[in-house]
Write a protein that holds these residues in place. Sequence first.
Motif, PDB file in Angstrom:
ATOM      1  N   MET A  87       0.803  -1.050  -0.125  1.00 49.34           N
ATOM      2  CA  MET A  87      -0.089   0.144  -0.216  1.00 49.34           C
ATOM      3  C   MET A  87       1.176   1.303   0.229  1.00 49.34           C
ATOM      4  N   ALA A  88       1.793   1.234   0.905  1.00 46.44           N
ATOM      5  CA  ALA A  88       2.693   2.128   1.365  1.00 46.44           C
ATOM      6  C   ALA A  88       3.258   2.835  -0.116  1.00 46.44           C
ATOM      7  N   SER A  89       3.981   1.605  -0.675  1.00 47.42           N
ATOM      8  CA  SER A  89       4.288   1.726  -2.007  1.00 47.42           C
ATOM      9  C   SER A  89       4.159   2.341  -3.207  1.00 47.42           C
ATOM     10  N   LEU A  90       2.357   1.581  -3.430  1.00 45.09           N
ATOM     11  CA  LEU A  90       1.490   2.011  -4.281  1.00 45.09           C
ATOM     12  C   LEU A  90       0.780   4.192  -4.421  1.00 45.09           C
ATOM     13  N   MET A  91       0.611   4.050  -2.791  1.00 44.01           N
ATOM     14  CA  MET A  91       0.128   5.505  -2.633  1.00 44.01           C
ATOM     15  C   MET A  91       0.746   6.120  -1.591  1.00 44.01           C
ATOM     16  N   PRO A  92       2.525   6.760  -1.816  1.00 41.28           N
ATOM     17  CA  PRO A  92       3.069   7.330  -0.628  1.00 41.28           C
ATOM     18  C   PRO A  92       2.346   8.472  -0.898  1.00 41.28           C
ATOM     19  N   ASP A  93       1.685   9.513  -1.106  1.00 46.06           N
ATOM     20  CA  ASP A  93       1.326  10.248  -1.197  1.00 46.06           C
ATOM     21  C   ASP A  93       0.422  10.595   0.180  1.00 46.06           C
ATOM     22  N   LYS A  94      -0.622   9.831  -0.284  1.00 49.47           N
ATOM     23  CA  LYS A  94      -2.154   9.568   0.358  1.00 49.47           C
ATOM     24  C   LYS A  94      -1.370   9.306   1.726  1.00 49.47           C
ATOM     25  N   VAL A  95      -0.213   8.440   1.710  1.00 48.96           N
ATOM     26  CA  VAL A  95       0.115   8.394   3.015  1.00 48.96           C
ATOM     27  C   VAL A  95       0.960   9.312   3.903  1.00 48.96           C
ATOM     28  N   ILE A  96       1.399   9.914   3.621  1.00 45.16           N
ATOM     29  CA  ILE A  96       1.997  11.149   3.461  1.00 45.16           C
ATOM     30  C   ILE A  96       0.789  12.538   4.320  1.00 45.16           C
ATOM     31  N   ASP A  97      -0.259  12.711   3.474  1.00 42.62           N
ATOM     32  CA  ASP A  97      -1.162  12.945   3.888  1.00 42.62           C
ATOM     33  C   ASP A  97      -1.837  13.082   5.834  1.00 42.62           C
ATOM     34  N   ALA A  98      -2.365  11.967   5.199  1.00 39.85           N
ATOM     35  CA  ALA A  98      -2.524  10.834   6.631  1.00 39.85           C
ATOM     36  C   ALA A  98      -2.169  11.170   7.570  1.00 39.85           C
ATOM     37  N   THR A  99      -0.764  10.712   7.532  1.00 36.47           N
ATOM     38  CA  THR A  99       0.511  10.132   8.855  1.00 36.47           C
ATOM     39  C   THR A  99       0.762  11.658   8.529  1.00 36.47           C
ATOM     40  N   GLY A 100       1.415  12.474   7.729  1.00 35.30           N
ATOM     41  CA  GLY A 100       2.799  13.311   8.429  1.00 35.30           C
ATOM     42  C   GLY A 100       3.624  13.269   7.964  1.00 35.30           C
ATOM     43  N   ILE A 101       4.288  11.938   8.122  1.00 30.59           N
ATOM     44  CA  ILE A 101       5.889  11.035   7.164  1.00 30.59           C
ATOM     45  C   ILE A 101       6.042  11.565   6.575  1.00 30.59           C
ATOM     46  N   LYS A 102       7.453  11.460   6.830  1.00 28.35           N
ATOM     47  CA  LYS A 102       8.276  12.474   5.591  1.00 28.35           C
ATOM     48  C   LYS A 102       8.838  11.123   4.599  1.00 28.35           C
ATOM     49  N   ARG A 103       8.666  11.944   3.000  1.00 26.15           N
ATOM     50  CA  ARG A 103       8.400  10.808   2.103  1.00 26.15           C
ATOM     51  C   ARG A 103       9.637   9.846   1.991  1.00 26.15           C
ATOM     52  N   SER A 104      11.243  10.532   2.221  1.00 32.21           N
ATOM     53  CA  SER A 104      12.209   9.605   2.601  1.00 32.21           C
ATOM     54  C   SER A 104      11.990   8.611   3.920  1.00 32.21           C
ATOM     55  N   HIS A 105      10.533   8.436   4.928  1.00 31.11           N
ATOM     56  CA  HIS A 105      10.780   7.392   4.996  1.00 31.11           C
ATOM     57  C   HIS A 105      10.087   6.893   4.804  1.00 31.11           C
ATOM     58  N   ILE A 106       9.453   6.512   3.597  1.00 30.49           N
ATOM     59  CA  ILE A 106       8.254   5.759   2.729  1.00 30.49           C
ATOM     60  C   ILE A 106       9.648   4.349   2.050  1.00 30.49           C
ATOM     61  N   LEU A 107       9.113   3.398   2.808  1.00 30.08           N
ATOM     62  CA  LEU A 107      10.239   2.463   1.613  1.00 30.08           C
ATOM     63  C   LEU A 107       9.494   1.651   0.717  1.00 30.08           C
ATOM     64  N   THR A 108       9.405   2.484  -0.658  1.00 30.90           N
ATOM     65  CA  THR A 108       8.573   2.105  -1.451  1.00 30.90           C
ATOM     66  C   THR A 108       9.583   0.434  -1.918  1.00 30.90           C
ATOM     67  N   GLY A 109       8.636  -0.304  -2.740  1.00 29.84           N
ATOM     68  CA  GLY A 109       8.985  -1.519  -3.854  1.00 29.84           C
ATOM     69  C   GLY A 109      10.254  -2.025  -2.918  1.00 29.84           C
ATOM     70  N   LEU A 110      11.018  -3.026  -3.972  1.00 34.40           N
ATOM     71  CA  LEU A 110      11.758  -3.603  -2.670  1.00 34.40           C
ATOM     72  C   LEU A 110      13.177  -3.520  -1.791  1.00 34.40           C
ATOM     73  N   PHE A 111      13.166  -3.734  -0.446  1.00 34.22           N
ATOM     74  CA  PHE A 111      14.244  -3.420   0.548  1.00 34.22           C
ATOM     75  C   PHE A 111      15.372  -3.539  -0.061  1.00 34.22           C
TER      76      PHE A 111
END
Length: 559
Positions: A87-111
């Motif tokens: 979910m976080a990988s598919l819609m990072p902007d929505k997660v940012i808007d809903a939580t205030g988390i920084k984009r750099s702290h959303i780990l998209t795709g494979l780690f």
Amino acid sequence: MRVLLVEPNYKNKYPPMGLMKISTYHKMLGDEVHFVKGTNPNIDAEVWDRIYVTTLFTFDFAISVKTINHYMHLVNDVDSLYVGGIMASLMPDKVIDATGIKRSHILTGLFTDTSVVGDNNDINVDQLPLDYDILEEIDYEYLAGDNYFAYTTRGCPNHCSFCAVPILEPNFHVTNNIIEQINTIDRKYGPKQHLLLLDNNVLNTPDLEALVDDLCAAGFGRGAKYVDPGSYNIVMMRYHNGDRADFLDRKMMTYLEKFKKRIKSPEMLDVFLQIVIGAEDAENFAEYMLEHEAELTPIIEKYRNKTPKARYLDFNQGVDGRKINDENMTQLARLAIRPLRIAFDDIKLKDKYCAAVRTAHKYGIKEISNYILFNYKDKPEELYERLRINIKLNRELGIQIFSFPMKYSPIDRTDRDFIGTNWTKKSIRAISAILQVTKGVVAAGSDFFYKAFGSSLDEYFELLAMPRELIMFRYHFERNGTTAQWQKLYRALSEEQKKELMIFVSHTVSELRILPWPEQFKKILPYYLIKFNDKKEQLSNGAVQLSFINDSDVVIEGE
């Protein structure tokens, strides 16, 4: 560091493989790692140096966001919380808007690069083995069971428009060696019975024969058997390896308590009980068990269950039916595959799908699990036709094809309310009602299918229009005559009126109660407010008494 791994409290079949790899990573670094599912009051008073929250489906957005916001208060620094997963990988902007988390702290795709969390090493977390131990920290049981979970490839070259894989894993590539993955798990946690491979398109593997060779060498060739070593042998192996986790002691004690019922020899039972009783007062349980291993092991080996069980390999994400041919089925047939999963997402692929099934049958495949996408660009009749094709193939080939209709939901939505162009809310609800009765599976038997979905397209469309309760409790309402009454009213409608009815009854029950009813539907609409109740649903003098869908005593009467 003290590291907390969090999975939101949604229902899911598979354990969080990403978190299991992150756990392995941090334990390699000597960190203290804990895992929790959902929110847990017991840890709310604790402070963590780093927290990872995984996410799954986009329609679980609300519960995932709630979980993220909860744990943002439990880290030393808000910058020490990271969110990843689908979910976080598919819609990072929505997660940012809903939580205030920084984009750099959303780990998209494979780690694959730990520098994204501020660590200075070259470790590819995605290729690390899974830490099965963290699953012992929660009570939740994953439906997929205690099996091997692995990948041999990542990505898919198809880039289907309805699929999230091109975003999550944009490049197809072969990953680490499957033999090494299985051997690592065996050495650390003991062997598992089945292997679930989560490759998105395994038939795109450059050297399929080499992969099959490896899978056979790993113990998953056709006819493979498995002898459960039992908790005693696995825990003792781990004690020898230096593991001293508390849950191992609990697992051993539980096993021994149940095992004593197996022992038939009075002499052996006496030795066994002396050892078990002595363990209760041991200062170090693991060391005590190691000291008495020579006495206890022969008793365990004599009486433990050593009956071989069938072992299966499951390409759980399915194989691409368009690519099945004699060459690759020759290879796949060497494996203990059960079932073979093939998608049938488009009626236009009918010929290729049927050819794939017949080829699989030719090479000895007897069970096929069939994913059927609907509510996308298809029409309702196309779902019925694809299901009926499977029934015909079952009869023709003498095999079992279990169909799993899967409702399409766009990957950019946070709910499951999407209705395809050719569908209505009512028709989707009807399919959902049928699948609730069948537990999501359309079984191989033709009698079962034709009862559930109708013996013709006309019957099928009538079922789609039928009130939900009459679908869910089919036999009850057929026996008491309610279904026949509804059918008489429905069949009296013109084709245009039937279409209008489908739109009108797509409203919720609450909406139907307050909306003005069109004159032509006033006799049939009471049936859409019915609720199954053995005591209240009854026929009297040709009138059917129907209760609303709540627990009140209010009823309406249809003539």
